[in-house]
Design a protein around this motif. Structure first.
Motif, mmCIF file in Angstrom:
data_model
loop_
_atom_site.group_PDB
_atom_site.id
_atom_site.type_symbol
_atom_site.label_atom_id
_atom_site.label_comp_id
_atom_site.label_asym_id
_atom_site.label_seq_id
_atom_site.Cartn_x
_atom_site.Cartn_y
_atom_site.Cartn_z
ATOM 1 N N LEU A 1 136.007 101.860 87.826
ATOM 2 C CA LEU A 1 134.829 101.132 88.297
ATOM 3 C C LEU A 1 134.750 101.212 89.817
ATOM 4 N N ARG A 2 133.514 101.289 90.316
ATOM 5 C CA ARG A 2 133.277 101.347 91.768
ATOM 6 C C ARG A 2 132.791 99.978 92.242
ATOM 7 N N HIS A 3 133.372 99.509 93.344
ATOM 8 C CA HIS A 3 132.991 98.204 93.902
ATOM 9 C C HIS A 3 132.728 98.347 95.396
ATOM 10 N N GLN A 4 131.860 97.511 95.912
ATOM 11 C CA GLN A 4 131.646 97.409 97.357
ATOM 12 C C GLN A 4 132.170 96.049 97.780
ATOM 13 N N VAL A 5 133.217 96.032 98.585
ATOM 14 C CA VAL A 5 133.780 94.763 99.053
ATOM 15 C C VAL A 5 133.836 94.811 100.573
ATOM 16 N N GLU A 6 133.110 93.918 101.228
ATOM 17 C CA GLU A 6 133.048 93.897 102.706
ATOM 18 C C GLU A 6 132.687 95.270 103.264
ATOM 19 N N GLY A 7 131.816 95.975 102.571
ATOM 20 C CA GLY A 7 131.397 97.298 103.045
ATOM 21 C C GLY A 7 132.411 98.390 102.754
ATOM 22 N N VAL A 8 133.478 98.074 102.038
ATOM 23 C CA VAL A 8 134.512 99.058 101.706
ATOM 24 C C VAL A 8 134.348 99.458 100.242
ATOM 25 N N GLU A 9 134.366 100.764 99.995
ATOM 26 C CA GLU A 9 134.243 101.254 98.621
ATOM 27 C C GLU A 9 135.623 101.241 97.955
ATOM 28 N N VAL A 10 135.766 100.403 96.947
ATOM 29 C CA VAL A 10 137.048 100.271 96.244
ATOM 30 C C VAL A 10 136.842 100.684 94.790
ATOM 31 N N TYR A 11 137.851 101.325 94.222
ATOM 32 C CA TYR A 11 137.776 101.771 92.832
ATOM 33 C C TYR A 11 138.888 101.123 92.032
ATOM 34 N N SER A 12 138.510 100.373 90.983
ATOM 35 C CA SER A 12 139.542 99.811 90.111
ATOM 36 C C SER A 12 139.715 100.759 88.932
ATOM 37 N N LEU A 13 140.951 100.844 88.452
ATOM 38 C CA LEU A 13 141.260 101.774 87.366
ATOM 39 C C LEU A 13 142.057 101.043 86.298
ATOM 40 N N TYR A 14 141.670 101.252 85.038
ATOM 41 C CA TYR A 14 142.255 100.558 83.881
ATOM 42 C C TYR A 14 142.748 101.645 82.929
ATOM 43 N N ALA A 15 144.075 101.720 82.723
ATOM 44 C CA ALA A 15 144.609 102.857 81.970
ATOM 45 C C ALA A 15 145.345 102.441 80.703
ATOM 46 N N HIS A 16 145.589 103.431 79.848
ATOM 47 C CA HIS A 16 146.253 103.294 78.537
ATOM 48 C C HIS A 16 145.422 102.456 77.563
ATOM 49 N N LEU A 17 144.111 102.390 77.754
ATOM 50 C CA LEU A 17 143.270 101.519 76.928
ATOM 51 C C LEU A 17 143.265 101.985 75.472
ATOM 52 N N ARG A 18 143.205 101.023 74.588
ATOM 53 C CA ARG A 18 143.037 101.326 73.163
ATOM 54 C C ARG A 18 141.622 101.837 72.966
ATOM 55 N N GLU A 19 140.674 101.147 73.568
ATOM 56 C CA GLU A 19 139.300 101.652 73.575
ATOM 57 C C GLU A 19 138.565 101.181 74.823
ATOM 58 N N ILE A 20 137.577 101.995 75.176
ATOM 59 C CA ILE A 20 136.674 101.645 76.271
ATOM 60 C C ILE A 20 135.374 101.203 75.615
ATOM 61 N N ARG A 21 134.787 100.130 76.073
ATOM 62 C CA ARG A 21 133.546 99.639 75.458
ATOM 63 C C ARG A 21 132.540 100.786 75.320
ATOM 64 N N ALA A 22 132.012 100.923 74.094
ATOM 65 C CA ALA A 22 131.268 102.141 73.740
ATOM 66 C C ALA A 22 130.032 102.384 74.608
ATOM 67 N N ASP A 23 129.390 101.320 75.062
ATOM 68 C CA ASP A 23 128.128 101.510 75.794
ATOM 69 C C ASP A 23 128.340 101.807 77.282
ATOM 70 N N LEU A 24 129.573 101.799 77.749
ATOM 71 C CA LEU A 24 129.791 102.002 79.188
ATOM 72 C C LEU A 24 129.714 103.482 79.555
ATOM 73 N N LYS A 25 128.755 103.784 80.426
ATOM 74 C CA LYS A 25 128.581 105.154 80.921
ATOM 75 C C LYS A 25 128.531 105.107 82.436
ATOM 76 N N ALA A 26 128.770 106.261 83.055
ATOM 77 C CA ALA A 26 128.733 106.312 84.518
ATOM 78 C C ALA A 26 127.418 105.742 85.029
ATOM 79 N N GLY A 27 127.511 104.887 86.027
ATOM 80 C CA GLY A 27 126.323 104.294 86.643
ATOM 81 C C GLY A 27 125.989 102.909 86.128
ATOM 82 N N GLU A 28 126.519 102.569 84.943
ATOM 83 C CA GLU A 28 126.263 101.263 84.325
ATOM 84 C C GLU A 28 126.832 100.130 85.189
ATOM 85 N N ALA A 29 126.057 99.059 85.347
ATOM 86 C CA ALA A 29 126.537 97.918 86.139
ATOM 87 C C ALA A 29 127.420 97.008 85.289
ATOM 88 N N VAL A 30 128.461 96.458 85.879
ATOM 89 C CA VAL A 30 129.311 95.471 85.198
ATOM 90 C C VAL A 30 129.503 94.276 86.129
#
Ligand code: ZN
Length: 333
Positions: A110-139
């Protein structure tokens, strides 16, 4: 050595937002006195500390770029079922749903803007990723984006016991990573474009959560980054590269370079290779002709955290190691 803040407080105040990052699962033992055993999952046969961020494996020589978070809920077969939650408001950058293509297994960025800094959070070894999540989708922060699991393509599988969320907070080295990688490592596969772990410069998510908890609304990501401990200082002769624009909050003014023209940048790197302070330099301030120069080394920091092998000592002289040179190549590509 911890570097002091060099910026006037007034520049920061307006941008600070309260508690930008939330824990990515319901497990809150991180904040409990002595709760580490309930929060972190160590590697096989090793204590919980090997599940934290840093040079915590192989006697300090192996870097773990995230934190491994213990599961709280399991189904009847003993598989983890904890919902995985977005750490902050953001958008989907990348979802890998082909676990055999990565040691991260199914993973989401996921891409985040925090205090003008672009931060990327990463979630690994998932059993599943929510099916409707595609690049560009807001969370939204706290929104469930997947389910904890133990997917990975490593020879040794992750056991049910050790099922965990591998969570990272990262800065992005270079959006042209895929082109650089192809040129630098011809014939080697890169299935994930810019979303390859090598292009993500991880910062210590455990330290960030703990600082947020302690400082409340006063927490500032930019201050956290500027306060990193320096491993070494390098000079690059490049004057235009993506990090300068993406992380302009980390660039310090230098009137002389502004007046005479910028001929390169002096960069402070922490032990994981995060360029946390960049100072423009004029030609008159630069000695030597090399494109990359190692200016100084904090030996105490290297002894504590050598795992990235960015620098090396040859006889009595320090120099940039292959990995350090590769990092600077990618940073300035
Ligand atoms: Zn991990």
């Amino acid at each position: 050595m911890d570097r002091p803040l060099i910026y006037a407080a007034c520049c920061l105040a307006a941008a600070v937002q309260a508690q930008p990052f939330q824990l990515p699962t319901a497990n809150r033992a991180l904040f409990a006195q002595g709760g580490e055993e309930e929060y972190f999952v160590g590697t096989v046969g090793k204590p919980w500390t090997s599940g934290t961020f840093g040079c915590v494996r192989s006697g300090g020589w192996q870097m773990h770029e995230g934190i491994d978070i213990r599961c709280l809920e399991r189904d009847r077969r003993g598989e983890p079922t904890d919902p995985v939650l977005a750490t902050a408001d953001g958008t989907v950058a990348y979802a890998n749903r082909r676990p055999s293509l990565s040691n991260y297994g199914n993973y989401l960025v996921l891409r985040h803007q925090v205090e003008g800094v672009e931060v990327y959070s990463l979630y690994a070894h998932l059993r599943e990723i929510r099916a409707d999540l595609k690049a560009g989708e807001a969370v939204k922060a706290g929104e469930a984006v997947g389910v904890m699991g133990r997917t990975a393509n490593t020879r040794q599988a992750i056991s049910k016991e050790r099922a965990h969320l591998h969570f990272e907070l990262n800065l992005l080295l270079n959006n042209r990573f895929a082109t650089w990688y192809k040129k630098t490592f011809p014939g080697q596969r890169n299935d994930h474009g810019a979303w390859n772990g090598q292009n993500l410069a991880a910062i210590d998510s455990r330290a960030i959560f703990l600082e947020e908890q302690e400082q409340g609304a006063k927490f500032s990501l930019v201050s956290f980054l500027r306060g990193q401990t320096e491993l070494c200082r390098v000079l690059v002769r490049d004057t235009d590269f993506p990090w300068l624009r993406r992380y302009s909050a980390l660039v310090r003014p230098n009137p002389r370079a502004q007046a005479e023209g910028v001929a390169g940048y002096e960069i402070a790197l922490n032990y994981n290779g995060v360029a946390f302070e960049l100072v423009p330099r004029a030609a008159s301030e630069i000695k030597g002709k090399a494109r990359f120069q190692l200016l100084s080394v904090n030996e105490a920091e290297y002894e504590k955290n050598p795992g990235r092998r960015l620098i090396t000592k040859r006889g009595s002289r320090w120099e940039l190691a292959t990995r350090g040179l590769n990092l600077l190549e990618l940073l300035t590509y």
